[in-house]
Design an enzyme around this catalytic site. Structure first.
Site, PDB file in Angstrom:
ATOM      1  N   HIS A 506       1.500  -1.169   0.447  1.00 55.23           N
ATOM      2  CA  HIS A 506       0.495  -0.412  -0.168  1.00 55.23           C
ATOM      3  C   HIS A 506       1.436   1.624  -0.006  1.00 55.23           C
ATOM      4  O   HIS A 506       2.189   0.800   0.198  1.00 55.23           O
ATOM      5  CB  HIS A 506      -0.879   0.160   0.879  1.00 55.23           C
ATOM      6  CG  HIS A 506      -0.778  -0.183   2.660  1.00 55.23           C
ATOM      7  ND1 HIS A 506       0.322   0.550   3.543  1.00 55.23           N
ATOM      8  CD2 HIS A 506      -0.154  -2.006   2.755  1.00 55.23           C
ATOM      9  CE1 HIS A 506       0.316   0.196   4.879  1.00 55.23           C
ATOM     10  NE2 HIS A 506      -0.102  -1.296   4.636  1.00 55.23           N
ATOM     11  N   HIS A 513       1.223   3.059  10.912  1.00 57.54           N
ATOM     12  CA  HIS A 513       1.724   2.773  12.199  1.00 57.54           C
ATOM     13  C   HIS A 513       1.457   4.404  12.673  1.00 57.54           C
ATOM     14  O   HIS A 513       1.514   4.477  13.772  1.00 57.54           O
ATOM     15  CB  HIS A 513       2.955   2.378  11.949  1.00 57.54           C
ATOM     16  CG  HIS A 513       3.117   0.723  12.356  1.00 57.54           C
ATOM     17  ND1 HIS A 513       3.282   0.410  11.389  1.00 57.54           N
ATOM     18  CD2 HIS A 513       3.515   0.087  12.957  1.00 57.54           C
ATOM     19  CE1 HIS A 513       3.035  -1.042  11.178  1.00 57.54           C
ATOM     20  NE2 HIS A 513       3.563  -1.269  12.551  1.00 57.54           N
TER      21      HIS A 513
END
Length: 680
Positions: A506, A513
């Site tokens: 992606h 995160h």
């Protein structure tokens, strides 16, 4: 923390007991309507893009599509189909995106199963949510454009991180703390840290010398470190209050619970169990994707990690240890559950009885005790907090999916490194004497774009390169890759990756995160008492009665191979605040992805702020769940001074917030009616 003096709007919600089912049902509807009004009465901002998404898409995320041997997507229409699929909620549209599934330079081992990787939740940003802002309500600014001084600085930093992966985290502290620690491994690398900081500080962005394509907004420049050269004490650190204090690693990344086996043990109390903070140790000095064929296979969706394991190898040793090196940090974020570090931090704070925000009732620290005959649990207690931490994580992931797939589709650092490599190889990236073909329109377009954006950074001509520090770093990268590829292999300026498969399937911007980091740490800052600015609540308190809380802990070992690394106590003058260690935790996790080579600094900082905004929106709506007599409030120190997204500024019933859309604030209070008030 002083009690709020804010005058609260009169609520339409009655405080009398609700007993009749119909009455309760109508009140529940009223509460849901109030939450809706808080979240959806302000228009969503239009997304802002950097203009790099043009054919042949050299700087866009094309991983998973079929690439030519020159590293360019073979058919620009494939990217058009991919982009169209990300912009449609209907999953059948994305079915038209042609995922490559064959034709790699490497022969996959037998029995591997799926030799290719699939894209991860490309339409996830189209899913709606019934708590917090809509995934497309809050965007992130345009990413740095190709040719900008900011992008050059970001890439120089990532290349430098790759060269530093096997240096100890203890070396990235102020000199006085390194001296106190008396650790030979840290002292051995300290000069190298100083040299790296000095070199990066010469990058034009850090030196305050922008290009015409660079962002001009002062707020963005401030948090993106414009005219702010790194020092040995700030190298690779994030931003925010307290992040430059003390050890490089947040205490929440290394310590255990003082009420269990002790902070120095590294074991977190988890009910009647204990969780070790140790991580698996990846093989030191082993990087991946350092030659063109390996890089090209990974761009063509080859499952390099699966092949590595199927082939009888692996990226890990048999050891576990505290996070001794930067590579250990990258290892942590390779396989973590994204909210894991913040769940652990919550467990530590809950087990140690950390004081909650004074605006949350029923706790011993609360301003409003209501007689003191009850304690929180289902509401305002540990189960409530832990649920909210994970809930915020899921909402953050939907929001960042909308940004990364539907809007920006920014290529990963491994892709940009290939563009540097292409220029420096004389437009012959494979090194097989097959340079770009003058008769191929795509290759000629690519050459023109690279010549005007990437070549000026580093390409030596009659004059010195525009970014001599970057050119110097790239020279070291070439030597680093030559050690892995062998003396007879073509020269490589590719980014050495910590993971066999490189980045996830992606786009880079924003970072999952980092968005989760912003959301979850904001939840923790809202729930626990951070203390007033200037007198923050301490996590490491030199005057604490419990000796285990008087010192910080730092991983130490003899070298990068040391499987017996331990935690060593370190006296930190003045202590370390909870807010600082939470801010540090957010950038530890976010920057660990940068250390691995899969994200840029702007991926981190803009995504952290996106996550922060998501949680503020969640907590605004949560205020609709409580009795007005409880007068629940939460105070949140923000990561950086910033303006607040407009979708968070309306008050109940669409009233205007006390905070103005263009007002820079440092700390906010989420009031009992869902409105926001400025604290600083």
């Amino acid at each position: 923390m002083p009690q709020s003096t804010k005058t609260h709007a009169t609520s339409s919600v009655t405080a009398s007991p609700i007993t009749a089912p119909d009455q309760r049902r109508m009140e529940a509807i009223t509460r849901r309507d109030k939450a809706r009004a808080l979240a959806l009465t302000v228009e969503f901002a239009s997304p802002d893009k950097n203009g790099d998404e043009v054919s042949p898409y050299l700087f866009s995320f094309t991983k998973g599509l079929r690439h030519s041997d020159q590293g360019i997507v073979e058919d620009p229409a494939a990217f058009t189909a991919f982009a169209a699929g990300t912009e449609a909620a209907d999953p059948t549209v994305f079915q038209q995106a042609p995922l490559n599934q064959t034709g790699w330079k490497t022969t996959p081992p037998a029995g591997l199963g799926a030799h290719y990787r699939r894209w991860e939740s490309p339409t996830g940003g189209h899913a709606y949510t019934l708590m917090g802002p809509d995934p497309q309500a809050i965007g992130i600014p345009a990413a740095p454009a190709a040719g900008s001084a900011e992008l050059a600085a970001e890439m120089a930093e990532i290349y430098q991180m790759a060269l530093c992966r096997d240096w100890p985290v203890a070396a990235f502290m102020a000199q006085d703390l390194v001296d106190k620690l008396d650790d030979p491994f840290a002292n051995q690398c300290k000069q190298a840290v100083e040299d790296a900081a000095s070199r990066l500080s010469q990058m034009r962005w850090f030196a305050g010398q922008p290009e015409a394509s660079d962002v001009t907004d002062s707020e963005l420049r401030g948090r993106r470190r414009f005219n702010e050269g790194p020092t040995p004490a700030t190298l690779f650190r994030g931003i925010g209050e307290g992040t430059a204090d003390g050890p490089f690693l947040s205490q929440f990344m290394v310590v255990g619970s003082s009420t269990g086996e002790g902070r120095g043990s590294g074991y977190i109390t988890y009910g009647n169990q204990a969780i070790s903070q140790d991580v698996r140790v990846a093989h030191p000095h082993v990087d991946y994707m350092q030659n063109w064929n390996d890089w090209l296979d990974v761009q063509n969706a080859y499952n390099a990690r699966g092949a590595l394991y199927q082939g009888g190898g692996g990226e890990f040793t048999d050891a576990r240890r505290p996070m001794l090196t930067l590579r250990d940090m990258a290892t942590y974020v390779h396989d973590d559950q994204l909210y894991q570090a913040y769940f652990n931090a919550a467990l530590i704070l809950l087990s140690e009885g950390a004081a909650t925000d004074k605006g949350i009732p029923y706790h011993g620290n609360a301003t409003r005790q209501f007689g003191g005959n009850q304690v929180p649990f289902a509401v305002f207690g540990g189960p409530h907090l832990l649920t909210l931490v994970t809930e915020a994580s899921s909402r953050a992931l939907r929001a960042v999916r909308a940004a990364k797939f539907t809007v920006h589709r920014r290529g990963r650092p491994e892709l940009l490194a290939a563009r540097f490599h292409t220029v420096l190889s004389g437009y012959d990236p494979s090194g097989q004497n097959t340079p770009y073909d003058d008769a191929n329109p795509l290759e000629m377009d690519a050459r023109d774009i690279l010549a005007s954006t990437i070549a000026p950074y580093t390409h030596p001509t009659d004059q010195a390169p525009r970014e001599p520090a970057l050119y110097e770093i790239l020279s070291e990268i070439r030597q680093h890759n030559a050690k892995a590829n062998g003396p007879h292999a073509p020269s490589s300026w590719l980014l050495p990756m910590a993971f066999p498969e490189g980045s996830p399937m992606h786009p880079a911007y924003g970072a999952g995160h980092a968005t989760v980091a912003g959301a979850c740490t904001t939840m923790l800052k809202a729930f626990f008492d951070m203390g007033p600015k200037g007198d923050r609540t301490l996590f490491v308190d030199p005057n604490a009665a419990n000796a285990d809380i008087r010192q910080a802990y730092v991983p130490v070992g003899s070298d990068a191979h040391d499987s017996g690394a331990t935690l060593k106590a370190l006296n930190v003058h003045g202590g370390l605040s909870i807010v600082g260690e939470l801010n540090k935790l957010a950038w530890n996790i976010s920057n660990s992805r940068n250390i691995a080579g899969v994200h840029y600094f702007t991926d981190y900082i803009e995504s952290v702020l996106l996550g922060e905004a998501i949680t503020i929106g969640i907590l605004r709506e949560q205020m609709c769940c409580y009795d007005p007599g409880e007068q629940v409030e939460m105070t949140v120190p923000l990561f950086v001074p910033r303006t607040i997204p407009a979708v968070l500024l309306n008050g109940p019933d669409g009233t205007q917030s006390a905070i103005q859309p263009d007002e820079i604030v440092h700390e906010i209070r989420i009031c009992s009616d869902g409105s926001l008030a400025k604290v600083h």
